[in-house]
Design an enzyme around this catalytic site. Structure first.
Site, PDB file in Angstrom:
ATOM      1  N   HIS A  62      34.422  38.861  41.427  1.00  0.00           N
ATOM      2  CA  HIS A  62      35.147  38.511  40.197  1.00  0.00           C
ATOM      3  C   HIS A  62      36.584  38.077  40.470  1.00  0.00           C
ATOM      4  O   HIS A  62      37.267  38.603  41.344  1.00  0.00           O
ATOM      5  CB  HIS A  62      35.068  39.616  39.145  1.00  0.00           C
ATOM      6  CG  HIS A  62      35.735  40.924  39.464  1.00  0.00           C
ATOM      7  ND1 HIS A  62      37.039  41.178  39.127  1.00  0.00           N
ATOM      8  CD2 HIS A  62      35.278  42.058  40.034  1.00  0.00           C
ATOM      9  CE1 HIS A  62      37.353  42.416  39.480  1.00  0.00           C
ATOM     10  NE2 HIS A  62      36.306  42.970  40.040  1.00  0.00           N
ATOM     11  N   ASP A 164      41.181  44.297  44.059  1.00  0.00           N
ATOM     12  CA  ASP A 164      40.056  44.321  43.120  1.00  0.00           C
ATOM     13  C   ASP A 164      40.176  43.082  42.237  1.00  0.00           C
ATOM     14  O   ASP A 164      40.945  43.094  41.292  1.00  0.00           O
ATOM     15  CB  ASP A 164      40.118  45.610  42.304  1.00  0.00           C
ATOM     16  CG  ASP A 164      39.030  45.709  41.257  1.00  0.00           C
ATOM     17  OD1 ASP A 164      38.091  44.911  41.287  1.00  0.00           O
ATOM     18  OD2 ASP A 164      39.140  46.610  40.385  1.00  0.00           O
ATOM     19  N   GLU A 194      35.162  40.409  34.520  1.00  0.00           N
ATOM     20  CA  GLU A 194      34.447  41.600  35.002  1.00  0.00           C
ATOM     21  C   GLU A 194      35.097  42.861  34.484  1.00  0.00           C
ATOM     22  O   GLU A 194      34.433  43.827  34.114  1.00  0.00           O
ATOM     23  CB  GLU A 194      34.424  41.610  36.539  1.00  0.00           C
ATOM     24  CG  GLU A 194      33.500  42.671  37.153  1.00  0.00           C
ATOM     25  CD  GLU A 194      34.148  44.037  37.368  1.00  0.00           C
ATOM     26  OE1 GLU A 194      33.414  44.985  37.698  1.00  0.00           O
ATOM     27  OE2 GLU A 194      35.380  44.180  37.196  1.00  0.00           O
ATOM     28  N   GLU A 195      36.437  42.858  34.469  1.00  0.00           N
ATOM     29  CA  GLU A 195      37.178  44.089  34.143  1.00  0.00           C
ATOM     30  C   GLU A 195      37.039  44.510  32.682  1.00  0.00           C
ATOM     31  O   GLU A 195      37.417  45.614  32.318  1.00  0.00           O
ATOM     32  CB  GLU A 195      38.663  43.918  34.510  1.00  0.00           C
ATOM     33  CG  GLU A 195      38.926  43.723  36.002  1.00  0.00           C
ATOM     34  CD  GLU A 195      38.661  44.966  36.857  1.00  0.00           C
ATOM     35  OE1 GLU A 195      38.277  46.006  36.298  1.00  0.00           O
ATOM     36  OE2 GLU A 195      38.823  44.873  38.082  1.00  0.00           O
ATOM     37  N   ASP A 217      32.510  43.662  45.821  1.00  0.00           N
ATOM     38  CA  ASP A 217      33.619  44.197  45.025  1.00  0.00           C
ATOM     39  C   ASP A 217      34.192  45.411  45.741  1.00  0.00           C
ATOM     40  O   ASP A 217      33.615  45.877  46.723  1.00  0.00           O
ATOM     41  CB  ASP A 217      33.095  44.585  43.625  1.00  0.00           C
ATOM     42  CG  ASP A 217      34.183  44.588  42.558  1.00  0.00           C
ATOM     43  OD1 ASP A 217      35.383  44.664  42.902  1.00  0.00           O
ATOM     44  OD2 ASP A 217      33.839  44.537  41.365  1.00  0.00           O
ATOM     45  N   HIS A 303      42.915  49.963  40.798  1.00  0.00           N
ATOM     46  CA  HIS A 303      43.557  49.841  39.479  1.00  0.00           C
ATOM     47  C   HIS A 303      44.961  50.435  39.455  1.00  0.00           C
ATOM     48  O   HIS A 303      45.394  51.000  38.449  1.00  0.00           O
ATOM     49  CB  HIS A 303      42.682  50.430  38.358  1.00  0.00           C
ATOM     50  CG  HIS A 303      41.490  49.566  38.068  1.00  0.00           C
ATOM     51  ND1 HIS A 303      40.706  49.710  36.940  1.00  0.00           N
ATOM     52  CD2 HIS A 303      40.930  48.549  38.756  1.00  0.00           C
ATOM     53  CE1 HIS A 303      39.731  48.812  36.960  1.00  0.00           C
ATOM     54  NE2 HIS A 303      39.848  48.103  38.063  1.00  0.00           N
TER      55      HIS A 303
HETATM   56 CO    CO Z   1      38.269  46.743  38.778  1.00  0.00          CO
HETATM   57 ZN    ZN Z   2      36.275  44.975  40.772  1.00  0.00          ZN
END
Ligand code: CO
Ligand code: ZN
Length: 336
Positions: A62, A164, A194-195, A217, A303
């Site tokens: 992503h 990420d 995606e998030e 990922d 994150h």
């Molecule tokens: Co993420």
């Molecule tokens: Zn991810």
């Protein structure tokens, strides 16, 4: 590969606003692909047609990162915000948000000096653009921000605000460039949103209709203070997903991934997550379903503004994907 990772991780790309990342990827993949196409939702489809006799394989990484959206601007020029994706409020104080027009806001929390640091809900966070009144604020309600933080090379490890999943994007690009021959029709898909719930992968997998699908990922890394009962470690090789909060990997696919790694002397580990999910969930459930799994890059502090991964894990993930795609796919001995 490090220059590519720097370029990708420093790009602007919150959910739904992945254009800058997509442009960088297009430049790198176009000379190596049979077909490059952007779909209506914004996913970038990059197709390499093999010599024939193989399966239709979809790889997904992503392009989006977690972000923020402006909900209100007060008369003194401070903006309120709400998160796009899994933004942890406690990582926001002192962070910097960057908008697509280049505007930069620093983030802080109500009553900063008196704050106990524990109760940091998103409602108490605000953006400060260094201005004194509403009319000087360089953004509007509804404008979307990513985060501003340079990529840092620590040698064996690297740190960035968006490992990420720009590390996954870099791995897919590198795999395409290194893949000499394949019997398969391989769809390298760089997905959007995606998030906020694997939305891009859902429509992309519907378009591709793959037999086999693999998400690339990040996952958590268990080798940090007081993190218990999670065996994935940064630097011990790419992790082959067994399950996460949204899916169970196809047993035959999982075994094929592990056998191929072992045969090629590529270090690997098994990943069992009890929460979160990846694009593999969406690909597994498209049409009548596909044999789905994931190759995960162990990442410390997912994150946060400082996501840390190992360079060797990324290189070994490329080696594994090239080995997988170069030969036939055997999903039979997984005893589904
Ligand atoms: Co993420
Ligand atoms: Zn991810």
């Amino acid at each position: 590969m490090k220059n590519l990772i720097k370029q990708l991780t420093e790009a602007y790309g919150p959910p739904g606003y992945e254009h800058a990342v997509r442009d960088i990827i297009k430049d790198h993949v176009t000379p190596h692909a049979d077909q490059v196409e952007t779909d209506p939702l914004g996913n970038l489809h990059v197709v390499k047609r093999g010599s024939g006799g193989g399966l239709k394989v979809m790889l997904a990484a992503h392009m989006d990162e977690i972000g923020l959206i402006v909900t209100h601007i007060d008369d003194k020029g401070f903006a309120r915000l709400t998160p796009l994706g899994g933004v942890r409020a406690e990582t926001m104080v002192g962070n910097r948000a960057i908008f697509t027009n280049g505007a930069l806001g620093v983030i802080n929390i109500d009553n900063w000096l008196m704050h106990d640091g524990l109760d940091s809900s998103h409602r108490k966070l605000y953006l400060d653009f260094g201005v004194k009144d509403k009319k000087s604020v360089p953004v509007r309600v509804g404008d979307v921000a990513g985060f501003e933080r340079p990529w840092v090379d620590l040698g064996e490890t690297m740190v960035a605000k968006s490992m990420d999943d720009r590390i996954g994007c870099a791995i897919l690009i590198e795999t395409l460039q290194q893949l000499q021959q394949t019997p398969h029709e391989v769809h390298f898909v760089f997905t959007v949103q995606e998030e906020v719930g694997t939305r891009g992968a859902a429509t992309a997998a519907y378009k591709v209709h793959p037999d086999v699908s693999i998400a690339v990922d990040v996952t958590d890394s268990g080798d940090i203070p007081k993190r218990k009962n999670f065996d994935v470690k940064m630097g011990d090789g790419p992790a082959i997903k067994v399950m996460d909060g949204g899916m169970l990997a196809h047993p035959g696919l999982k075994k094929w991934l592990a056998d191929t790694a072992a045969k090629n002397k590529i270090p690997y580990q098994m990943e069992i997550m009890t929460f979160g999910t990846t694009d593999a969930r969406a690909m597994q459930l498209a049409h009548e379903g596909s044999a789905a799994g994931a190759v995960s890059i162990p990442c410390r502090y997912v994150h946060t503004p400082s996501e840390m991964v190992s360079y060797s894990d990324a290189q070994n993930a490329v080696k594994l994907l090239v080995a997988l795609l170069s030969g036939p796919i055997n999903l039979e001995d997984g005893k589904r």
